[in-house]
Write a protein that holds these residues in place. Structure first.
Motif, PDB file in Angstrom:
ATOM      1  N   MET A  55      65.426 116.880  45.208  1.00 45.46           N
ATOM      2  CA  MET A  55      65.157 116.190  46.446  1.00 45.46           C
ATOM      3  C   MET A  55      65.836 114.827  46.418  1.00 45.46           C
ATOM      4  O   MET A  55      65.690 114.057  45.470  1.00 45.46           O
ATOM      5  N   ALA A  56      66.565 114.518  47.434  1.00 42.70           N
ATOM      6  CA  ALA A  56      67.261 113.236  47.521  1.00 42.70           C
ATOM      7  C   ALA A  56      66.277 112.128  47.885  1.00 42.70           C
ATOM      8  O   ALA A  56      65.352 112.332  48.664  1.00 42.70           O
ATOM      9  N   ARG A  57      66.480 110.968  47.276  1.00 43.34           N
ATOM     10  CA  ARG A  57      65.641 109.810  47.568  1.00 43.34           C
ATOM     11  C   ARG A  57      66.504 108.728  48.189  1.00 43.34           C
ATOM     12  O   ARG A  57      67.660 108.573  47.839  1.00 43.34           O
ATOM     13  N   ASN A  58      65.913 107.949  49.076  1.00 43.24           N
ATOM     14  CA  ASN A  58      66.656 106.835  49.662  1.00 43.24           C
ATOM     15  C   ASN A  58      66.437 105.579  48.808  1.00 43.24           C
ATOM     16  O   ASN A  58      65.652 105.581  47.857  1.00 43.24           O
ATOM     17  N   LEU A  59      67.150 104.503  49.144  1.00 42.77           N
ATOM     18  CA  LEU A  59      67.081 103.281  48.338  1.00 42.77           C
ATOM     19  C   LEU A  59      65.677 102.688  48.288  1.00 42.77           C
ATOM     20  O   LEU A  59      65.258 102.158  47.260  1.00 42.77           O
ATOM     21  N   VAL A  60      64.946 102.761  49.373  1.00 43.72           N
ATOM     22  CA  VAL A  60      63.585 102.217  49.402  1.00 43.72           C
ATOM     23  C   VAL A  60      62.694 102.980  48.432  1.00 43.72           C
ATOM     24  O   VAL A  60      61.922 102.378  47.670  1.00 43.72           O
ATOM     25  N   GLN A  61      62.800 104.303  48.424  1.00 47.60           N
ATOM     26  CA  GLN A  61      61.999 105.104  47.498  1.00 47.60           C
ATOM     27  C   GLN A  61      62.360 104.799  46.044  1.00 47.60           C
ATOM     28  O   GLN A  61      61.479 104.686  45.187  1.00 47.60           O
ATOM     29  N   ILE A  62      63.647 104.667  45.766  1.00 48.78           N
ATOM     30  CA  ILE A  62      64.087 104.355  44.403  1.00 48.78           C
ATOM     31  C   ILE A  62      63.561 102.988  43.975  1.00 48.78           C
ATOM     32  O   ILE A  62      63.053 102.830  42.855  1.00 48.78           O
ATOM     33  N   CYS A  63      63.661 101.998  44.851  1.00 50.49           N
ATOM     34  CA  CYS A  63      63.148 100.664  44.533  1.00 50.49           C
ATOM     35  C   CYS A  63      61.640 100.687  44.324  1.00 50.49           C
ATOM     36  O   CYS A  63      61.126 100.053  43.398  1.00 50.49           O
ATOM     37  N   ASN A  64      60.918 101.415  45.162  1.00 48.58           N
ATOM     38  CA  ASN A  64      59.468 101.499  45.005  1.00 48.58           C
ATOM     39  C   ASN A  64      59.088 102.178  43.699  1.00 48.58           C
ATOM     40  O   ASN A  64      58.118 101.794  43.049  1.00 48.58           O
ATOM     41  N   GLU A  65      59.857 103.182  43.271  1.00 52.29           N
ATOM     42  CA  GLU A  65      59.602 103.802  41.973  1.00 52.29           C
ATOM     43  C   GLU A  65      59.853 102.804  40.843  1.00 52.29           C
ATOM     44  O   GLU A  65      59.123 102.772  39.853  1.00 52.29           O
ATOM     45  N   ALA A  66      60.903 101.987  40.992  1.00 50.38           N
ATOM     46  CA  ALA A  66      61.250 101.023  39.950  1.00 50.38           C
ATOM     47  C   ALA A  66      60.180  99.948  39.793  1.00 50.38           C
ATOM     48  O   ALA A  66      59.942  99.473  38.682  1.00 50.38           O
ATOM     49  N   ILE A  67      59.538  99.558  40.874  1.00 56.94           N
ATOM     50  CA  ILE A  67      58.539  98.486  40.796  1.00 56.94           C
ATOM     51  C   ILE A  67      57.106  99.010  40.744  1.00 56.94           C
ATOM     52  O   ILE A  67      56.166  98.223  40.723  1.00 56.94           O
ATOM     53  N   SER A  68      56.932 100.312  40.667  1.00 56.70           N
ATOM     54  CA  SER A  68      55.589 100.896  40.742  1.00 56.70           C
ATOM     55  C   SER A  68      54.688 100.492  39.574  1.00 56.70           C
ATOM     56  O   SER A  68      53.469 100.434  39.736  1.00 56.70           O
ATOM     57  N   ASP A  69      55.229 100.200  38.424  1.00 56.50           N
ATOM     58  CA  ASP A  69      54.414  99.807  37.279  1.00 56.50           C
ATOM     59  C   ASP A  69      54.214  98.297  37.194  1.00 56.50           C
ATOM     60  O   ASP A  69      53.568  97.807  36.278  1.00 56.50           O
ATOM     61  N   LEU A  70      54.769  97.571  38.127  1.00 57.25           N
ATOM     62  CA  LEU A  70      54.631  96.116  38.157  1.00 57.25           C
ATOM     63  C   LEU A  70      53.521  95.712  39.119  1.00 57.25           C
ATOM     64  O   LEU A  70      53.167  96.474  40.017  1.00 57.25           O
ATOM     65  N   PRO A  71      52.998  94.516  38.962  1.00 56.90           N
ATOM     66  CA  PRO A  71      52.025  94.044  39.953  1.00 56.90           C
ATOM     67  C   PRO A  71      52.757  93.574  41.210  1.00 56.90           C
ATOM     68  O   PRO A  71      52.818  92.390  41.520  1.00 56.90           O
ATOM     69  N   ALA A  72      53.366  94.534  41.896  1.00 60.02           N
ATOM     70  CA  ALA A  72      54.174  94.232  43.084  1.00 60.02           C
ATOM     71  C   ALA A  72      53.794  95.182  44.203  1.00 60.02           C
ATOM     72  O   ALA A  72      53.377  96.309  43.965  1.00 60.02           O
ATOM     73  N   LYS A  73      53.978  94.701  45.430  1.00 60.86           N
ATOM     74  CA  LYS A  73      53.691  95.534  46.592  1.00 60.86           C
ATOM     75  C   LYS A  73      54.881  96.439  46.875  1.00 60.86           C
ATOM     76  O   LYS A  73      56.030  96.029  46.696  1.00 60.86           O
ATOM     77  N   PRO A  74      54.649  97.659  47.341  1.00 61.64           N
ATOM     78  CA  PRO A  74      55.768  98.527  47.741  1.00 61.64           C
ATOM     79  C   PRO A  74      56.518  97.906  48.910  1.00 61.64           C
ATOM     80  O   PRO A  74      55.951  97.147  49.696  1.00 61.64           O
ATOM     81  N   ILE A  75      57.788  98.221  49.009  1.00 62.99           N
ATOM     82  CA  ILE A  75      58.599  97.694  50.106  1.00 62.99           C
ATOM     83  C   ILE A  75      58.760  98.772  51.173  1.00 62.99           C
ATOM     84  O   ILE A  75      58.662  99.960  50.887  1.00 62.99           O
ATOM     85  N   SER A  76      59.005  98.334  52.397  1.00 59.51           N
ATOM     86  CA  SER A  76      59.225  99.294  53.481  1.00 59.51           C
ATOM     87  C   SER A  76      60.681  99.271  53.937  1.00 59.51           C
ATOM     88  O   SER A  76      61.143 100.188  54.593  1.00 59.51           O
ATOM     89  N   SER A  77      61.391  98.197  53.585  1.00 57.24           N
ATOM     90  CA  SER A  77      62.808  98.086  53.932  1.00 57.24           C
ATOM     91  C   SER A  77      63.490  97.226  52.881  1.00 57.24           C
ATOM     92  O   SER A  77      62.941  96.203  52.455  1.00 57.24           O
ATOM     93  N   ILE A  78      64.669  97.621  52.486  1.00 55.90           N
ATOM     94  CA  ILE A  78      65.415  96.840  51.500  1.00 55.90           C
ATOM     95  C   ILE A  78      65.997  95.583  52.132  1.00 55.90           C
ATOM     96  O   ILE A  78      66.397  94.646  51.448  1.00 55.90           O
ATOM     97  N   ASP A  79      66.014  95.521  53.446  1.00 57.17           N
ATOM     98  CA  ASP A  79      66.550  94.366  54.168  1.00 57.17           C
ATOM     99  C   ASP A  79      65.479  93.364  54.585  1.00 57.17           C
ATOM    100  O   ASP A  79      65.775  92.418  55.322  1.00 57.17           O
ATOM    101  N   ASP A  80      64.252  93.550  54.134  1.00 61.01           N
ATOM    102  CA  ASP A  80      63.155  92.644  54.478  1.00 61.01           C
ATOM    103  C   ASP A  80      63.297  91.360  53.667  1.00 61.01           C
ATOM    104  O   ASP A  80      62.954  91.300  52.496  1.00 61.01           O
ATOM    105  N   THR A  81      63.815  90.305  54.289  1.00 61.35           N
ATOM    106  CA  THR A  81      64.058  89.044  53.580  1.00 61.35           C
ATOM    107  C   THR A  81      62.779  88.247  53.353  1.00 61.35           C
ATOM    108  O   THR A  81      62.795  87.276  52.597  1.00 61.35           O
ATOM    109  N   ASN A  82      61.685  88.656  53.988  1.00 56.88           N
ATOM    110  CA  ASN A  82      60.413  87.947  53.818  1.00 56.88           C
ATOM    111  C   ASN A  82      59.638  88.433  52.607  1.00 56.88           C
ATOM    112  O   ASN A  82      58.646  87.815  52.225  1.00 56.88           O
ATOM    113  N   GLN A  83      60.045  89.543  52.020  1.00 51.11           N
ATOM    114  CA  GLN A  83      59.321  90.120  50.896  1.00 51.11           C
ATOM    115  C   GLN A  83      60.163  89.976  49.629  1.00 51.11           C
ATOM    116  O   GLN A  83      61.286  90.458  49.541  1.00 51.11           O
TER     117      GLN A  83
END
Length: 85
Positions: A1-29
């Protein structure tokens, strides 16, 4: 199954005390800004690890003067961004 950049980033930060992202272009997060800052380098590094067929690019080579006519019938210039011929 192909994953998009947001899914890949959310997997990368899933073990950190970080909130999931909804867009890679969100400059406020902060998480999105950091993912966007690092994703291109990470992808380039992964592609360099193996000769993936999908990561190849083909171009027409430009003919140049053959200064070794006794050895070769033709000579071509390599593109400037060639990693390996």
């Amino acid at each position: 199954m192909a994953r998009n950049l947001v899914q890949i980033c959310n997997e990368a930060i899933s073990d950190l005390p970080a909130k999931p992202i909804s867009s890679i272009d969100d400059t406020n997060q902060k998480e999105a800004r950091e993912c966007k800052r690092h994703i291109n380098g990470v992808v380039a590094e992964l592609l360099a690890e193996h000769d993936f067929h999908f990561a190849r690019r083909r171009v027409a080579l430009a003919a140049v003067v053959n200064d070794r006519a006794g050895e070769w019938g033709y000579a071509y210039a390599l593109p400037a961004d060639t990693i390996a011929p």
